[in-house]
Design a protein around this motif. Structure first.
Motif, PDB file in Angstrom:
ATOM      1  N   GLU A   1      -8.690   8.260  -5.420  1.00  0.00           N
ATOM      2  CA  GLU A   1      -9.611   7.205  -4.995  1.00  0.00           C
ATOM      3  C   GLU A   1      -9.227   5.857  -5.611  1.00  0.00           C
ATOM      4  O   GLU A   1      -9.317   4.808  -4.944  1.00  0.00           O
ATOM      5  CB  GLU A   1     -11.045   7.574  -5.395  1.00  0.00           C
ATOM      6  CG  GLU A   1     -11.634   8.766  -4.657  1.00  0.00           C
ATOM      7  CD  GLU A   1     -11.097  10.102  -5.159  1.00  0.00           C
ATOM      8  OE1 GLU A   1     -11.241  11.106  -4.421  1.00  0.00           O
ATOM      9  OE2 GLU A   1     -10.541  10.143  -6.286  1.00  0.00           O
TER      10      GLU A   1
ATOM     11  N   GLN B   1      -6.085   4.522  -3.807  1.00  0.00           N
ATOM     12  CA  GLN B   1      -6.456   3.958  -2.512  1.00  0.00           C
ATOM     13  C   GLN B   1      -7.134   2.605  -2.686  1.00  0.00           C
ATOM     14  O   GLN B   1      -6.935   1.683  -1.888  1.00  0.00           O
ATOM     15  CB  GLN B   1      -7.377   4.910  -1.760  1.00  0.00           C
ATOM     16  CG  GLN B   1      -7.732   4.435  -0.347  1.00  0.00           C
ATOM     17  CD  GLN B   1      -6.514   4.328   0.553  1.00  0.00           C
ATOM     18  OE1 GLN B   1      -5.814   5.311   0.797  1.00  0.00           O
ATOM     19  NE2 GLN B   1      -6.236   3.119   1.047  1.00  0.00           N
ATOM     20  N   ASN B   2      -7.910   2.463  -3.744  1.00  0.00           N
ATOM     21  CA  ASN B   2      -8.565   1.182  -4.011  1.00  0.00           C
ATOM     22  C   ASN B   2      -7.547   0.084  -4.267  1.00  0.00           C
ATOM     23  O   ASN B   2      -7.702  -1.053  -3.801  1.00  0.00           O
ATOM     24  CB  ASN B   2      -9.509   1.315  -5.206  1.00  0.00           C
ATOM     25  CG  ASN B   2     -10.315   0.044  -5.436  1.00  0.00           C
ATOM     26  OD1 ASN B   2     -11.000  -0.416  -4.539  1.00  0.00           O
ATOM     27  ND2 ASN B   2     -10.244  -0.507  -6.643  1.00  0.00           N
TER      28      ASN B   2
ATOM     29  N   ILE C   1      -4.449   0.029  -3.087  1.00  0.00           N
ATOM     30  CA  ILE C   1      -3.810  -0.260  -1.799  1.00  0.00           C
ATOM     31  C   ILE C   1      -4.698  -1.173  -0.953  1.00  0.00           C
ATOM     32  O   ILE C   1      -4.243  -2.159  -0.365  1.00  0.00           O
ATOM     33  CB  ILE C   1      -3.504   1.048  -1.047  1.00  0.00           C
ATOM     34  CG1 ILE C   1      -2.513   1.897  -1.836  1.00  0.00           C
ATOM     35  CG2 ILE C   1      -2.948   0.737   0.348  1.00  0.00           C
ATOM     36  CD1 ILE C   1      -2.318   3.301  -1.277  1.00  0.00           C
ATOM     37  N   ASP C   2      -5.996  -0.848  -0.895  1.00  0.00           N
ATOM     38  CA  ASP C   2      -6.930  -1.674  -0.134  1.00  0.00           C
ATOM     39  C   ASP C   2      -7.014  -3.082  -0.718  1.00  0.00           C
ATOM     40  O   ASP C   2      -7.122  -4.077   0.020  1.00  0.00           O
ATOM     41  CB  ASP C   2      -8.319  -1.031  -0.130  1.00  0.00           C
ATOM     42  CG  ASP C   2      -8.357   0.274   0.661  1.00  0.00           C
ATOM     43  OD1 ASP C   2      -7.446   0.501   1.482  1.00  0.00           O
ATOM     44  OD2 ASP C   2      -9.296   1.076   0.425  1.00  0.00           O
ATOM     45  N   TYR C   3      -6.963  -3.174  -2.045  1.00  0.00           N
ATOM     46  CA  TYR C   3      -7.002  -4.483  -2.708  1.00  0.00           C
ATOM     47  C   TYR C   3      -5.765  -5.302  -2.356  1.00  0.00           C
ATOM     48  O   TYR C   3      -5.859  -6.505  -2.065  1.00  0.00           O
ATOM     49  CB  TYR C   3      -7.110  -4.275  -4.218  1.00  0.00           C
ATOM     50  CG  TYR C   3      -7.192  -5.538  -5.027  1.00  0.00           C
ATOM     51  CD1 TYR C   3      -8.200  -6.467  -4.826  1.00  0.00           C
ATOM     52  CD2 TYR C   3      -6.266  -5.803  -6.034  1.00  0.00           C
ATOM     53  CE1 TYR C   3      -8.280  -7.625  -5.581  1.00  0.00           C
ATOM     54  CE2 TYR C   3      -6.330  -6.947  -6.793  1.00  0.00           C
ATOM     55  CZ  TYR C   3      -7.343  -7.864  -6.569  1.00  0.00           C
ATOM     56  OH  TYR C   3      -7.419  -9.013  -7.313  1.00  0.00           O
TER      57      TYR C   3
ATOM     58  N   ARG D   1      -4.010  -5.057   0.351  1.00  0.00           N
ATOM     59  CA  ARG D   1      -4.158  -5.484   1.742  1.00  0.00           C
ATOM     60  C   ARG D   1      -5.122  -6.655   1.857  1.00  0.00           C
ATOM     61  O   ARG D   1      -4.952  -7.553   2.691  1.00  0.00           O
ATOM     62  CB  ARG D   1      -4.638  -4.311   2.587  1.00  0.00           C
ATOM     63  CG  ARG D   1      -3.648  -3.155   2.637  1.00  0.00           C
ATOM     64  CD  ARG D   1      -4.234  -1.940   3.319  1.00  0.00           C
ATOM     65  NE  ARG D   1      -4.386  -2.155   4.756  1.00  0.00           N
ATOM     66  CZ  ARG D   1      -5.098  -1.371   5.558  1.00  0.00           C
ATOM     67  NH1 ARG D   1      -5.749  -0.328   5.030  1.00  0.00           N
ATOM     68  NH2 ARG D   1      -5.167  -1.626   6.844  1.00  0.00           N
ATOM     69  N   LYS D   2      -6.141  -6.671   1.020  1.00  0.00           N
ATOM     70  CA  LYS D   2      -7.092  -7.782   1.012  1.00  0.00           C
ATOM     71  C   LYS D   2      -6.406  -9.080   0.567  1.00  0.00           C
ATOM     72  O   LYS D   2      -6.637 -10.146   1.164  1.00  0.00           O
ATOM     73  CB  LYS D   2      -8.259  -7.454   0.086  1.00  0.00           C
ATOM     74  CG  LYS D   2      -9.257  -8.593  -0.105  1.00  0.00           C
ATOM     75  CD  LYS D   2     -10.327  -8.212  -1.132  1.00  0.00           C
ATOM     76  CE  LYS D   2     -11.241  -9.396  -1.418  1.00  0.00           C
ATOM     77  NZ  LYS D   2     -12.279  -9.052  -2.456  1.00  0.00           N
TER      78      LYS D   2
ATOM     79  N   GLN E   1       0.631   1.696   4.738  1.00  0.00           N
ATOM     80  CA  GLN E   1      -0.648   1.046   5.009  1.00  0.00           C
ATOM     81  C   GLN E   1      -0.549  -0.473   4.859  1.00  0.00           C
ATOM     82  O   GLN E   1      -1.148  -1.221   5.635  1.00  0.00           O
ATOM     83  CB  GLN E   1      -1.725   1.599   4.073  1.00  0.00           C
ATOM     84  CG  GLN E   1      -2.151   3.020   4.406  1.00  0.00           C
ATOM     85  CD  GLN E   1      -3.434   3.423   3.683  1.00  0.00           C
ATOM     86  OE1 GLN E   1      -3.919   2.722   2.803  1.00  0.00           O
ATOM     87  NE2 GLN E   1      -3.979   4.563   4.066  1.00  0.00           N
ATOM     88  N   TYR E   2       0.186  -0.914   3.857  1.00  0.00           N
ATOM     89  CA  TYR E   2       0.272  -2.352   3.628  1.00  0.00           C
ATOM     90  C   TYR E   2       0.995  -3.043   4.779  1.00  0.00           C
ATOM     91  O   TYR E   2       0.516  -4.061   5.308  1.00  0.00           O
ATOM     92  CB  TYR E   2       0.981  -2.658   2.303  1.00  0.00           C
ATOM     93  CG  TYR E   2       0.918  -4.122   1.954  1.00  0.00           C
ATOM     94  CD1 TYR E   2      -0.214  -4.647   1.335  1.00  0.00           C
ATOM     95  CD2 TYR E   2       1.946  -4.997   2.292  1.00  0.00           C
ATOM     96  CE1 TYR E   2      -0.312  -5.997   1.039  1.00  0.00           C
ATOM     97  CE2 TYR E   2       1.860  -6.344   2.013  1.00  0.00           C
ATOM     98  CZ  TYR E   2       0.731  -6.847   1.388  1.00  0.00           C
ATOM     99  OH  TYR E   2       0.628  -8.181   1.121  1.00  0.00           O
TER     100      TYR E   2
ATOM    101  N   THR F   1      -0.643  -3.702   8.184  1.00  0.00           N
ATOM    102  CA  THR F   1      -1.830  -4.556   8.147  1.00  0.00           C
ATOM    103  C   THR F   1      -1.582  -5.822   8.965  1.00  0.00           C
ATOM    104  O   THR F   1      -0.649  -6.572   8.669  1.00  0.00           O
ATOM    105  CB  THR F   1      -2.171  -4.941   6.692  1.00  0.00           C
ATOM    106  OG1 THR F   1      -2.379  -3.754   5.921  1.00  0.00           O
ATOM    107  CG2 THR F   1      -3.421  -5.817   6.633  1.00  0.00           C
TER     108      THR F   1
END
Length: 518
Positions: free
Chosen positions: A390, A393-394, A396-398, A400-401, A469-470, A473
């Motif tokens: 988790e 993944q956070n 990776i999401d960060y 992408r943000k 994932q990146y 985007t």
């Protein structure tokens, strides 16, 4: 590389690197034939799967010592083997022809085994030569280096200019007193390593000779895509030392926590030399954190604008060491891209690696950089000790943000002597049997540290997932496509795309094939 558009010399410009010689220790020292040698190693040892677009950076530590010794009047050559145009046979032939008395080599952890093999080649070819090693690996592990490489006679730890100079002067004495030379590691009569006290760091960097690259030809040094805006582009340091305590980094350990700076006037003088004598159109300031001293940077930017050099440049910085006024001054002086290690989107992980900042502060800094119109590059470390899927993944999401033009993801590489090494050892994930080549941050196929929450296959899965994932985007693609202004921008994007395609597609396939054949 085309450097036909080099700017003409101003009428009042004087050649910068031809410094007056300082008095030598003795005429015998002048007679020494010295070689500074980048060890032989394959491209994979540094770039792994990214070798499809490997960059060539000048070996700055070796070059600094070369320029210092030239300035002092020694006979010194420099051979850089990283272009892969030297073989063991051709290098051995050159060594035999030149008959060097002293050979000095830098040693880095991922390429240490190759450096030791090069040392054996030197010893076979020049059995009477004196072999000296230095740089990060030899400085932090001097006893182990001498144990693993019996061919090495001496090690020079940390900064090498003054120690090397004093060492060469002592080398020609009838009865050298090695114990008096600060920063030197030597062998006693029984072959046991003796580590002398550390030499104080150079306080005034302006005391080093003007013209960092001396008489060296630089046109073959084409960096990786993230390190330039326009070519030709050459690397330069304005400072030594780092005040931060990031647990994965050895910068403060090797060069001290106190930041020592070239004067702004000296930096501008060096930039003039790079432009008018070396043909540079761009510069990469390779300092750990270029903006660590805000007042200094503001003064330097003012002088760079007045000099009107027209250089476009990139620098390393931290997202918590920028502000709108500073960024505006940097942009006016030619800055176009900033490189930052963001490292994690989890505060617990930032605290673990001693980053000394917060997620919120870094987010705000990146937003300032985006609004100021810079291209920016970010990097992250996945699967740090204590992290869960988790948390990865956070991150990776960060990433992408933040949506940088380019982001790279790494698995933890705990270099011996670093605080991260202790953290990785404490949670039981540090492998007992490793080779130095395994300490390569850019290659995840055989990690030195295996997080117990993931296992090897799990870490590799998250590594590949981060890239996929990146780079799928839409914001990332849009940022890159809208940043294209010239043919060189397009070519740079193409180079970076080749590396990423290799990491997301071909590297995983190669990993599977290696596993099937084992």
């Amino acid at each position: 590389m085309d450097i036909s558009n080099v700017s003409p010399l101003p009428t009042d410009y004087k050649v910068g690197w031809q410094n007056p010689l300082m008095p030598l220790v003795s005429d015998k020292a002048r007679a020494l034939k010295i070689l500074l040698l980048e060890p032989l190693y394959p491209a994979e040892a540094v770039w792994a799967s990214a070798k499809v677009e490997q960059g060539f950076n000048p070996p700055l530590g070796l070059i600094s010592i070369y320029t210092w010794l030239k300035h002092r009047g020694y006979q010194v050559d420099l051979i850089d083997t990283q272009f892969n145009d030297y073989s063991s046979e051709s290098l051995s032939a050159i060594l035999a022809e030149k008959g060097y008395d002293v050979v000095g080599m830098p040693v880095y952890t991922p390429t240490a085994d190759f450096a030791f093999e090069t040392a054996r080649l030197v010893r076979r070819t020049l059995p009477k030569s004196v072999l000296v090693m230095g740089n990060i690996h030899a400085s932090t592990l001097p006893e182990l280096t001498m144990q693993q490489c019996p061919e090495v006679d001496f090690i020079i730890r940390h900064e090498g200019e003054f120690t090397m100079d004093e060492f060469l002067g002592a080398l020609v004495e009838e009865k050298p007193d090695w114990a008096r030379i600060l920063g030197l590691v030597w062998r006693d009569r029984d072959g046991k390593p003796v580590i002398n006290p550390q030499r104080p760091f150079i306080g005034d960097l302006d005391s080093l000779p003007v013209g960092f690259y001396s008489d060296l030809e630089l046109t073959r040094y084409v960096p990786q895509p993230t390190q330039y805006i326009v070519l030709p582009n050459y690397n330069y340091f304005t400072q030594r030392g780092c005040p931060y305590s990031c647990s994965y980094c050895e910068a403060a350990l090797i060069l001290g926590k106190k930041v020592r700076l070239h004067s702004p006037q000296r930096v501008v003088e060096e930039l003039k030399i790079l432009k008018y004598e070396k043909g540079a159109r761009g510069v990469y300031f390779q300092d750990s954190t270029f903006t660590v001293n805000r007042k200094y940077v503001m003064e330097l930017m003012e002088l760079m604008v007045k000099a009107d050099l027209g250089l476009l440049w990139t620098c390393n910085t931290r997202a918590d060491r920028v502000d709108p006024e500073l960024l505006d001054a940097m942009h006016k002086a030619g800055a176009r891209q900033l490189v930052m290690g963001i490292d994690s989107g989890n505060q617990a992980s930032l605290d673990l690696i001693r980053k000394g900042t917060t997620v919120e502060t870094q987010t705000a800094g990146v937003e300032m950089i985006r609004k100021a119109g810079f291209r920016y590059f970010t990097s992250f470390i996945l699967c740090l000790p204590g992290e869960t899927p988790e948390m990865v993944q956070n991150t990776i999401d960060y990433a992408r943000k933040l949506a940088a033009n380019t982001s790279l993801f790494y698995l933890p590489v705990p270099y011996p002597g670093s605080h991260l090494y202790a953290s990785c050892k404490a949670d039981g994930g540090l492998r007992r049997e490793v080779q130095w080549k395994d300490f390569l941050a850019i290659d995840p196929t055989d990690p030195v540290y295996v997080n117990p929450n993931f296992g090897i296959e799990g870490m590799q899965y998250w590594y590949r997932r981060a890239f996929r994932q990146y780079y799928t985007t839409p914001r990332v693609w849009w940022r890159n496509l809208t940043s294209i202004r010239t043919k060189q921008d397009a070519h740079q994007l193409f180079r970076g795309g080749r590396v990423l395609a290799n990491k997301m597609i071909f590297a995983p396939i190669n990993s599977i094939l290696r596993g099937a054949g084992s």
